[in-house]
Design a protein around this motif. Sequence first.
Motif, PDB file in Angstrom:
ATOM      1  N   MET A 152      35.021  26.229  46.078  1.00 39.27           N
ATOM      2  CA  MET A 152      34.991  26.817  44.747  1.00 39.27           C
ATOM      3  C   MET A 152      33.559  26.839  44.202  1.00 39.27           C
ATOM      4  SD  MET A 152      37.589  25.541  41.818  1.00 39.27           S
ATOM      5  CE  MET A 152      39.148  25.855  42.599  1.00 39.27           C
ATOM      6  N   LEU A 200      31.266  30.125  43.393  1.00 37.65           N
ATOM      7  CA  LEU A 200      30.751  30.400  42.052  1.00 37.65           C
ATOM      8  C   LEU A 200      29.231  30.432  42.046  1.00 37.65           C
ATOM      9  CD1 LEU A 200      32.849  28.537  39.347  1.00 37.65           C
ATOM     10  CD2 LEU A 200      32.345  30.956  39.507  1.00 37.65           C
ATOM     11  N   VAL A 255      28.012  33.682  43.339  1.00 37.88           N
ATOM     12  CA  VAL A 255      28.167  34.764  42.362  1.00 37.88           C
ATOM     13  C   VAL A 255      27.052  34.708  41.331  1.00 37.88           C
ATOM     14  CG1 VAL A 255      29.623  35.719  40.551  1.00 37.88           C
ATOM     15  CG2 VAL A 255      30.664  34.876  42.627  1.00 37.88           C
ATOM     16  N   LYS A 311      27.192  38.923  45.936  1.00 36.35           N
ATOM     17  CA  LYS A 311      28.024  38.496  44.811  1.00 36.35           C
ATOM     18  C   LYS A 311      29.503  38.667  45.154  1.00 36.35           C
ATOM     19  CE  LYS A 311      25.248  39.371  40.667  1.00 36.35           C
ATOM     20  NZ  LYS A 311      25.356  38.139  39.919  1.00 36.35           N
ATOM     21  N   VAL A 312      29.830  39.803  45.772  1.00 33.49           N
ATOM     22  CA  VAL A 312      31.231  40.053  46.137  1.00 33.49           C
ATOM     23  C   VAL A 312      31.701  39.002  47.142  1.00 33.49           C
ATOM     24  CG1 VAL A 312      32.836  41.686  47.183  1.00 33.49           C
ATOM     25  CG2 VAL A 312      31.048  42.502  45.664  1.00 33.49           C
ATOM     26  N   LEU A 344      32.399  35.870  45.344  1.00 35.99           N
ATOM     27  CA  LEU A 344      33.657  35.997  44.614  1.00 35.99           C
ATOM     28  C   LEU A 344      34.837  35.771  45.558  1.00 35.99           C
ATOM     29  CD1 LEU A 344      34.189  36.770  41.650  1.00 35.99           C
ATOM     30  CD2 LEU A 344      34.693  39.068  42.427  1.00 35.99           C
ATOM     31  N   PHE A 386      35.228  32.121  46.374  1.00 32.83           N
ATOM     32  CA  PHE A 386      35.826  31.495  45.195  1.00 32.83           C
ATOM     33  C   PHE A 386      37.339  31.710  45.181  1.00 32.83           C
ATOM     34  CE2 PHE A 386      36.629  32.050  40.470  1.00 32.83           C
ATOM     35  CZ  PHE A 386      36.719  30.701  40.207  1.00 32.83           C
ATOM     36  N   GLN A 387      37.748  32.945  45.450  1.00 28.34           N
ATOM     37  CA  GLN A 387      39.183  33.233  45.435  1.00 28.34           C
ATOM     38  C   GLN A 387      39.915  32.522  46.570  1.00 28.34           C
ATOM     39  OE1 GLN A 387      38.886  37.593  45.282  1.00 28.34           O
ATOM     40  NE2 GLN A 387      39.966  37.515  43.338  1.00 28.34           N
ATOM     41  N   VAL A 430      41.022  29.077  45.904  1.00 27.02           N
ATOM     42  CA  VAL A 430      42.257  28.954  45.126  1.00 27.02           C
ATOM     43  C   VAL A 430      43.473  29.118  46.034  1.00 27.02           C
ATOM     44  CG1 VAL A 430      43.513  29.795  43.120  1.00 27.02           C
ATOM     45  CG2 VAL A 430      41.047  29.837  43.136  1.00 27.02           C
ATOM     46  N   LEU A 445      44.042  25.841  47.453  1.00 29.58           N
ATOM     47  CA  LEU A 445      44.630  24.951  46.448  1.00 29.58           C
ATOM     48  C   LEU A 445      46.142  25.119  46.417  1.00 29.58           C
ATOM     49  CD1 LEU A 445      44.272  23.035  43.942  1.00 29.58           C
ATOM     50  CD2 LEU A 445      44.241  25.094  42.576  1.00 29.58           C
ATOM     51  N   TYR A 446      46.599  26.358  46.349  1.00 28.74           N
ATOM     52  CA  TYR A 446      48.040  26.606  46.258  1.00 28.74           C
ATOM     53  C   TYR A 446      48.759  26.160  47.529  1.00 28.74           C
ATOM     54  CZ  TYR A 446      48.487  29.112  41.837  1.00 28.74           C
ATOM     55  OH  TYR A 446      48.543  29.429  40.510  1.00 28.74           O
ATOM     56  N   TYR A 474      30.979  47.085  37.317  1.00 25.95           N
ATOM     57  CA  TYR A 474      30.802  46.023  38.324  1.00 25.95           C
ATOM     58  C   TYR A 474      30.686  44.659  37.635  1.00 25.95           C
ATOM     59  CZ  TYR A 474      28.776  43.413  42.179  1.00 25.95           C
ATOM     60  OH  TYR A 474      28.548  42.480  43.144  1.00 25.95           O
ATOM     61  N   ILE A 506      33.200  41.416  38.077  1.00 20.14           N
ATOM     62  CA  ILE A 506      32.857  40.052  38.473  1.00 20.14           C
ATOM     63  C   ILE A 506      33.369  39.052  37.434  1.00 20.14           C
ATOM     64  CG2 ILE A 506      30.942  38.460  38.871  1.00 20.14           C
ATOM     65  CD1 ILE A 506      31.104  40.390  41.116  1.00 20.14           C
ATOM     66  N   THR A 558      40.875  34.354  37.984  1.00 22.58           N
ATOM     67  CA  THR A 558      41.033  33.307  38.978  1.00 22.58           C
ATOM     68  C   THR A 558      41.098  31.928  38.310  1.00 22.58           C
ATOM     69  OG1 THR A 558      39.772  34.715  40.449  1.00 22.58           O
ATOM     70  CG2 THR A 558      40.167  32.487  41.192  1.00 22.58           C
ATOM     71  N   LEU A 597      44.469  31.530  37.231  1.00 23.11           N
ATOM     72  CA  LEU A 597      45.320  31.238  38.393  1.00 23.11           C
ATOM     73  C   LEU A 597      45.226  29.760  38.781  1.00 23.11           C
ATOM     74  CD1 LEU A 597      47.129  32.622  40.492  1.00 23.11           C
ATOM     75  CD2 LEU A 597      45.122  32.975  41.891  1.00 23.11           C
ATOM     76  N   ILE A 598      44.006  29.200  38.759  1.00 28.51           N
ATOM     77  CA  ILE A 598      43.842  27.782  39.069  1.00 28.51           C
ATOM     78  C   ILE A 598      44.646  26.951  38.072  1.00 28.51           C
ATOM     79  CG2 ILE A 598      42.196  25.868  39.189  1.00 28.51           C
ATOM     80  CD1 ILE A 598      40.047  27.978  39.870  1.00 28.51           C
TER      81      ILE A 598
END
Lengths: 118, 491
Positions: A17, A21, A24, A33-34, A37, A40-41, A44, A47-48, B163, B167, B174, B177-178
């Motif tokens: 995470m 971040l 980004v 940056k993408v 991201l 980062f996703q 998660v 985590l789930y 864009y 971001i 997110t 979501l956490i």
Amino acid sequence: MDIFIGHYNYWIVIILMMVGLYAVISRGNLIKKVIGLNIFQVSVFFLYISLGAVDGGAAPIVTEGVETYSNPLPHVLILTAIVVGVATTALALALVIRIKESYGTIEEDKIHQMDHSL
Amino acid sequence: MGNHISLLLVVLPLMAAPLVAISPRGRTPWAIACIVAAVCAFLAATQLWMVVNHGTISYELGGWAPPWGIEYRIDAVNAFVALIVASIAALTLPYALLSAEQEIPADKIPLFYSALLLCLTGLLGMTQTGDIFNIFVFLEISSLASYALISLGKQRQALTSAYQYLIMGTIGATFYLIGVGLIYSQTGSLNMQDLEAILPGVVHLRTVETGFAFIMIGVALKLALFPLHLWLPNAYTYAPSVVTVFLAATATKVAVYVLLRMLGTVFPEGFAQITPADELLMVAGIAGILIASVYAIYQKNVKRLLAYSSVAQVGYMALGIGLASATGVTAALVHLFNHALMKGALFMAIGAIIYRLGACHMEQIQGLGRMMPWTFGAIVIGGLSLVGVPGTAGFISKWYLVTAALEQQAWISVGVILAGSLLAVVYVGKLIEALYFKPTTDNGRQVTEAPLLLLVPTWALVIANIYFGLNTELTVGIAQQAVAILSGVMP
């Protein structure tokens, strides 16, 4: 020690995470940056999936001789979030292509210089 | 039929979106979208009427009983917000025809309307659902659609602002979501009604507090609460006029609704008081009102000026919620409705100027007030409503906000609300001065009034601004009923 080893999956989540971040925030390249991201996703998602795990639990498919199952709900939820993540990434990359077409660069500072905004 | 309204509100625009995308170029996509939005507004009005008269509606998706199945649970709170969203959509779409034809390439028009309908689906879905994970899904549907819509703006900055919004919006979603994951890990439930019953038992756990923090920050990013508002001014400025109207009047409002729902229904009574959430909301609200209003004064681009003013208005709502009293939350809900009316009217009028002039910088619109009397008349009345002059909708919400602050003797808040109104006088005054009292930059120029198709929706909202400023029975009445449902929470 147990707090580190016993919860290693959560530590991985936290590290990913933060890495995501940080990427980004600190990178000026729009593609990087993408990628940040995305990392980062993905953290998660981990985590789930960790939340759904049950000690000694089998995959949540009903079979003979299995008593304990993992919780299927977080897995199902995160499947939705993965789809959302893919859609976001696709849209972001499409935008980056359009930005490259009209600015000729994907470096944030150069774009910034070109129109004094962002 | 009556019971299916809640689902129809979401399914109708969702099903219409692909239909619009494949329909032939020309005006067919617009006509379909218009009809769908009008039907949605009618359904939302019926739904609100049913909820107010017959009580809460619970709709089990696929016949699976909650808390296992997804439940759409409609009470006065979400029926009210759904009506705002649907009726703004029903007014924006007739307006969209000419404006979109001018600003968007012809081959993209069917896709544009398709994305607009998807955005509507997401926003309505967020209001209908009673499941906190479902909110995330609809949040992303509406957000993805709005990133695409913003990027359709004519200038190339539209791409970079889309864009940037992508971001920040994704980080916000997110985070939410956490938070949902952490809450689920302690309660095993995602249903709001169910969580309301379970959470008081586990509220002392650090995990729940952390989850709460993540949800708050995520939602705050989406509603452009002051320090997290950076995406908003660019996004509103460079988006096509229609998109600005629609997003300014609905998207942040729905995020405010989610915030209220989290504090009101999901998290137990007094939780926001134990955690510093209320104080933070108030501080962010106060800072937002003052700083964003000052920023607004210095803007040269009218759209940007109004965008900063939107950040300030979100501050008022946050302040109302942060006061954590019944009056405060009523004020926030009333302001949510009124701000949709005034910003809708103002951005529509600006859109009409852009339709005629192609831009909306202060110098370019100087002295044109007499040439486009109806358009600028709309700006004046909308501006007065923004300031909070008696007789306009803006006055009602400020009145309740000040009353709520006085109730708690929160003198700083009272001062800030009044100071915010004075700052609004400055930036609205600057706008009016430019329109009426400065000479035109280019002497021989003649500009004709905007076409009727743009003026009628604008004036519908302007008249609504005056109507709801004089007759408060509907807005305040429903807001109070909504607060009665949420309260418990906010004593």
